[in-house]
Design an enzyme around this catalytic site. Structure first.
Site, mmCIF file in Angstrom:
data_model
loop_
_atom_site.group_PDB
_atom_site.id
_atom_site.type_symbol
_atom_site.label_atom_id
_atom_site.label_comp_id
_atom_site.label_asym_id
_atom_site.label_seq_id
_atom_site.Cartn_x
_atom_site.Cartn_y
_atom_site.Cartn_z
ATOM 1 N N ASP A 69 33.858 42.159 45.680
ATOM 2 C CA ASP A 69 33.177 41.006 45.089
ATOM 3 C C ASP A 69 31.702 41.027 45.466
ATOM 4 O O ASP A 69 30.822 40.764 44.632
ATOM 5 C CB ASP A 69 33.805 39.703 45.591
ATOM 6 C CG ASP A 69 34.962 39.232 44.731
ATOM 7 O OD1 ASP A 69 34.961 39.525 43.522
ATOM 8 O OD2 ASP A 69 35.863 38.559 45.257
ATOM 9 N N VAL A 70 31.434 41.315 46.724
ATOM 10 C CA VAL A 70 30.050 41.337 47.197
ATOM 11 C C VAL A 70 29.268 42.459 46.517
ATOM 12 O O VAL A 70 28.128 42.260 46.050
ATOM 13 C CB VAL A 70 30.005 41.495 48.728
ATOM 14 C CG1 VAL A 70 28.574 41.710 49.213
ATOM 15 C CG2 VAL A 70 30.607 40.272 49.406
#
Length: 273
Positions: free
Chosen positions: A167-168
């Protein structure tokens, strides 16, 4: 806010992590980010404990420097406000499932027909083809991309990373794409459609493990804390706890051998690459 993106208006229709992480970076750079939330709020408001002043710290981690606007897209009046925001924005970012915003007239084609200068960013889990209907949760992508097969003890079960790393990474990729599209707009006067998906970001984030398979026909596997190409590069047990030891090249290995009082090991044929 001051910064290189001062004056850039970002309409943030994203939630959870990847999208909010990207818009937080834009806000940190000075953009005016308006975070649009449904009446129930971003899901991460309820991802507690821990909390700070009754707000989930997960939510706080990726939503600083933003303004908040509550809109119910099923309400005609609120939807009109959403359209007005999209028409004014320099950047719009969303991470709904591919095609989900079409019924609200907030999809790329509809919005950019009215606002040709808009940089429109879409984040999904698996792209808009065969995996379009799959929910884009980081844990699913860690499993599908193979990170879990690389994490954990060699003889143990697979583990997820302690942080939603893909996600990051997807958020970082989205931010970079948006910045490049804003640069393109400076030259052409027109926006672009930036598309990011978690699986592609995951394959990019696997770096040397991905290239080992693609370019070297070597299937990576769990090695605990060991490194597949460099030794030593891991924590090692000592009398009073674990000590991280790293020798990233031959010069560092020679220095390490000297510190350990065994300089002869540096020339030992068993340890030559």
């Amino acid at each position: 806010m001051s910064g290189p993106l001062r004056g850039v208006l970002v309409a943030d229709f994203s939630r959870i992590l990847a999208g909010p992480y990207a818009t937080m970076l834009l806000a940190d750079l000075g953009a005016d980010v308006v975070k649009v939330e449904a009446p129930g709020g971003d899901d991460t408001r309820g991802w507690r404990p821990p909390v700070r002043d009754d707000v989930a710290t997960y939510y706080l981690a990726v939503n600083r420097n933003k303004r908040s606007l509550v809109l119910d897209l099923t309400d005609p009046g609120d939807l009109t406000l959403a359209h007005r925001l999209a028409d004014r924005a320099d950047v719009l970012i969303q991470n709904f499932r591919p095609g989900a915003l079409r019924r609200f007239g907030l999809d790329h084609g509809t919005v950019t027909a009215r606002n040709a200068r808009l940089v429109y960013a879409s984040i999904s889990g698996f792209g808009d083809a065969g995996g379009a209907d799959l929910p884009g949760y980081d844990l699913m992508v860690q499993a599908a991309a193979g990170l879990m097969s690389l994490t954990g003890d060699a003889d143990g079960p697979p583990y997820k990373a302690g942080v939603a790393v893909f996600d990051v990474i997807a958020g970082l990729h989205a931010a970079v794409g948006i910045l490049a599209a804003l640069r393109h707009r400076e030259e052409t006067g027109r926006g672009q459609h930036v598309t990011v998906d978690l699986l592609s970001s995951a394959l990019s984030g696997l770096v040397n493990h991905a290239s080992a398979y693609v370019a070297g026909a070597a299937a990576p596997h769990r090695m605990g804390n060991a490194h597949p190409s460099i030794v030593p590069y891991e924590p090692l047990p000592t009398a009073d706890g674990e000590l991280v030891v790293i020798a990233g090249n031959d010069g560092q290995f020679r220095t390490l051998c000297g510190v350990l009082g065994v300089p002869e090991l540096a020339g030992d044929a068993r340890f030559r690459g």
